[in-house]
Motif scaffolding. Sequence first.
Motif, PDB file in Angstrom:
ATOM      1  N   PHE A  10      36.931  37.865 -82.183  1.00 31.03           N
ATOM      2  CA  PHE A  10      37.311  38.581 -83.379  1.00 31.03           C
ATOM      3  C   PHE A  10      36.117  39.588 -83.873  1.00 31.03           C
ATOM      4  CE2 PHE A  10      37.426  39.705 -87.839  1.00 31.03           C
ATOM      5  CZ  PHE A  10      38.528  40.266 -88.241  1.00 31.03           C
ATOM      6  N   VAL A  11      34.914  38.931 -83.860  1.00 28.52           N
ATOM      7  CA  VAL A  11      33.589  39.473 -84.190  1.00 28.52           C
ATOM      8  C   VAL A  11      33.282  40.581 -83.157  1.00 28.52           C
ATOM      9  CG1 VAL A  11      31.277  39.209 -84.485  1.00 28.52           C
ATOM     10  CG2 VAL A  11      32.659  37.729 -85.647  1.00 28.52           C
ATOM     11  N   ARG A  12      33.424  40.464 -82.067  1.00 27.24           N
ATOM     12  CA  ARG A  12      32.939  41.118 -80.890  1.00 27.24           C
ATOM     13  C   ARG A  12      33.918  42.510 -81.253  1.00 27.24           C
ATOM     14  NH1 ARG A  12      31.663  36.557 -78.108  1.00 27.24           N
ATOM     15  NH2 ARG A  12      33.821  36.289 -77.254  1.00 27.24           N
ATOM     16  N   ALA A  13      35.294  42.077 -81.382  1.00 28.21           N
ATOM     17  CA  ALA A  13      36.094  43.274 -81.252  1.00 28.21           C
ATOM     18  C   ALA A  13      35.863  44.095 -82.637  1.00 28.21           C
ATOM     19  CB  ALA A  13      37.490  42.875 -81.285  1.00 28.21           C
ATOM     20  N   ARG A  14      35.567  43.692 -83.738  1.00 26.77           N
ATOM     21  CA  ARG A  14      35.512  44.409 -85.032  1.00 26.77           C
ATOM     22  C   ARG A  14      34.127  44.740 -85.469  1.00 26.77           C
ATOM     23  NH1 ARG A  14      39.730  42.473 -83.473  1.00 26.77           N
ATOM     24  NH2 ARG A  14      41.761  42.460 -84.701  1.00 26.77           N
ATOM     25  N   TRP A  15      32.966  44.524 -84.607  1.00 28.38           N
ATOM     26  CA  TRP A  15      31.868  44.739 -85.112  1.00 28.38           C
ATOM     27  C   TRP A  15      31.461  45.996 -85.335  1.00 28.38           C
ATOM     28  CZ3 TRP A  15      27.717  42.835 -87.371  1.00 28.38           C
ATOM     29  CH2 TRP A  15      26.508  43.630 -87.356  1.00 28.38           C
ATOM     30  N   GLY A  16      31.751  47.000 -84.466  1.00 27.96           N
ATOM     31  CA  GLY A  16      31.709  48.573 -84.500  1.00 27.96           C
ATOM     32  C   GLY A  16      32.415  49.088 -85.709  1.00 27.96           C
ATOM     33  N   SER A  17      33.547  48.757 -85.856  1.00 26.47           N
ATOM     34  CA  SER A  17      34.543  49.210 -87.124  1.00 26.47           C
ATOM     35  C   SER A  17      34.212  48.814 -88.282  1.00 26.47           C
ATOM     36  CB  SER A  17      35.859  48.936 -86.850  1.00 26.47           C
ATOM     37  OG  SER A  17      36.225  47.626 -87.047  1.00 26.47           O
ATOM     38  N   THR A  18      33.223  47.397 -88.366  1.00 23.55           N
ATOM     39  CA  THR A  18      32.632  46.972 -89.665  1.00 23.55           C
ATOM     40  C   THR A  18      31.437  47.665 -89.856  1.00 23.55           C
ATOM     41  OG1 THR A  18      33.808  44.701 -89.098  1.00 23.55           O
ATOM     42  CG2 THR A  18      32.100  44.697 -90.798  1.00 23.55           C
ATOM     43  N   GLN A  37      26.847  41.932 -91.441  1.00 21.73           N
ATOM     44  CA  GLN A  37      26.618  40.577 -91.100  1.00 21.73           C
ATOM     45  C   GLN A  37      26.847  39.515 -92.170  1.00 21.73           C
ATOM     46  OE1 GLN A  37      22.520  40.572 -89.663  1.00 21.73           O
ATOM     47  NE2 GLN A  37      22.837  41.360 -87.870  1.00 21.73           N
ATOM     48  N   GLU A  38      26.438  40.040 -93.536  1.00 26.79           N
ATOM     49  CA  GLU A  38      26.758  39.040 -94.679  1.00 26.79           C
ATOM     50  C   GLU A  38      28.376  38.839 -94.764  1.00 26.79           C
ATOM     51  OE1 GLU A  38      25.989  38.979 -99.296  1.00 26.79           O
ATOM     52  OE2 GLU A  38      24.802  40.325 -97.888  1.00 26.79           O
ATOM     53  N   ALA A  39      29.129  39.886 -94.627  1.00 28.65           N
ATOM     54  CA  ALA A  39      30.599  39.842 -94.592  1.00 28.65           C
ATOM     55  C   ALA A  39      31.176  38.947 -93.606  1.00 28.65           C
ATOM     56  CB  ALA A  39      31.166  41.144 -94.233  1.00 28.65           C
ATOM     57  N   LEU A  40      30.588  39.094 -92.274  1.00 22.13           N
ATOM     58  CA  LEU A  40      31.325  38.242 -91.402  1.00 22.13           C
ATOM     59  C   LEU A  40      30.926  36.790 -91.446  1.00 22.13           C
ATOM     60  CD1 LEU A  40      30.589  40.713 -88.181  1.00 22.13           C
ATOM     61  CD2 LEU A  40      32.749  39.911 -89.007  1.00 22.13           C
ATOM     62  N   ALA A  41      29.738  36.628 -92.009  1.00 19.88           N
ATOM     63  CA  ALA A  41      29.099  35.058 -92.353  1.00 19.88           C
ATOM     64  C   ALA A  41      30.247  34.711 -93.249  1.00 19.88           C
ATOM     65  CB  ALA A  41      27.853  35.221 -92.995  1.00 19.88           C
ATOM     66  N   LYS A  42      30.653  35.122 -94.539  1.00 19.02           N
ATOM     67  CA  LYS A  42      31.486  35.107 -95.486  1.00 19.02           C
ATOM     68  C   LYS A  42      32.906  34.694 -94.894  1.00 19.02           C
ATOM     69  CE  LYS A  42      29.351  37.120 -99.264  1.00 19.02           C
ATOM     70  NZ  LYS A  42      29.300  38.169-100.421  1.00 19.02           N
ATOM     71  N   LEU A  43      33.326  35.484 -93.994  1.00 18.65           N
ATOM     72  CA  LEU A  43      34.618  35.456 -93.376  1.00 18.65           C
ATOM     73  C   LEU A  43      34.444  34.099 -92.374  1.00 18.65           C
ATOM     74  CD1 LEU A  43      37.313  36.500 -92.644  1.00 18.65           C
ATOM     75  CD2 LEU A  43      36.286  37.757 -90.690  1.00 18.65           C
ATOM     76  N   ILE A  62      36.112  41.843 -97.997  1.00 17.12           N
ATOM     77  CA  ILE A  62      34.806  41.216 -98.239  1.00 17.12           C
ATOM     78  C   ILE A  62      33.689  42.334 -98.058  1.00 17.12           C
ATOM     79  CG2 ILE A  62      33.330  39.840 -97.192  1.00 17.12           C
ATOM     80  CD1 ILE A  62      35.510  38.186 -95.853  1.00 17.12           C
ATOM     81  N   VAL A  63      33.879  43.261 -97.317  1.00 17.33           N
ATOM     82  CA  VAL A  63      32.756  44.173 -97.241  1.00 17.33           C
ATOM     83  C   VAL A  63      32.687  45.062 -98.565  1.00 17.33           C
ATOM     84  CG1 VAL A  63      32.110  46.456 -96.040  1.00 17.33           C
ATOM     85  CG2 VAL A  63      32.785  44.488 -94.802  1.00 17.33           C
ATOM     86  N   LEU A  64      33.897  45.364 -99.037  1.00 14.11           N
ATOM     87  CA  LEU A  64      33.798  46.205-100.056  1.00 14.11           C
ATOM     88  C   LEU A  64      33.377  45.500-101.438  1.00 14.11           C
ATOM     89  CD1 LEU A  64      37.582  47.734 -99.925  1.00 14.11           C
ATOM     90  CD2 LEU A  64      35.219  48.955 -99.264  1.00 14.11           C
ATOM     91  N   ASN A  65      33.514  44.230-101.689  1.00 16.73           N
ATOM     92  CA  ASN A  65      33.434  43.446-102.681  1.00 16.73           C
ATOM     93  C   ASN A  65      31.715  43.381-102.480  1.00 16.73           C
ATOM     94  OD1 ASN A  65      35.985  43.168-103.661  1.00 16.73           O
ATOM     95  ND2 ASN A  65      36.453  41.239-103.026  1.00 16.73           N
TER      96      ASN A  65
END
Length: 174
Positions: A10-18, A37-43, A62-65
């Motif tokens: 999931f991270v590899r697929a979504r890194w660019g868009s995130t 990175q912080e958002a993905l760590a929380k996820l 998570i990114v927005l918040n």
Amino acid sequence: MRDQDGFDEFVRARWGSTVRLAVGLTLDHGYAEDLAQEALAKLWFRWSRVADGNPDAYLRKIVLNTFLSRRRRRWWGEHATAELPESEAGQPAAAWTQAAPTTQVDDRDALRQALRKVSPKQRVVIFLRYAEDLPEQEVAELLGCSVGTVKSHASRGLAVLRKALDNHAQEVHR
């Protein structure tokens, strides 16, 4: 550490868009990568509960918040100035930046400066509506507000952008 049921994929697929979402919000690539990175760590800590639902929407939330909560902090470490510092040759930086034939870069910088004049909430709405092409209803759900509030933020933010870009265009043509 083992892959928690597809999280690595999931991270590899979504890194660019995130990161793209974060760049649109922060207007700073380095800060955007930190935010992603912080958002993905929380996820990661909620992955077992979120994976079967809609992890993309949860990650976006998570990114927005995280972005909006960071904006509330008092000290940012750096402060933008209206004047550029002198170059190494002792000339004002404005003298050598205006002479460069870099129209695209100048336009992108003008847009970035205009976006800085828009409030963080308005910038979030504008980015989600027009760069991410999300419908108003989904933006409202992500932000926890009404569709009318989304429309209001978009309208006011676009008005600020238009005014800032018009001012920039007038300065360029003087």
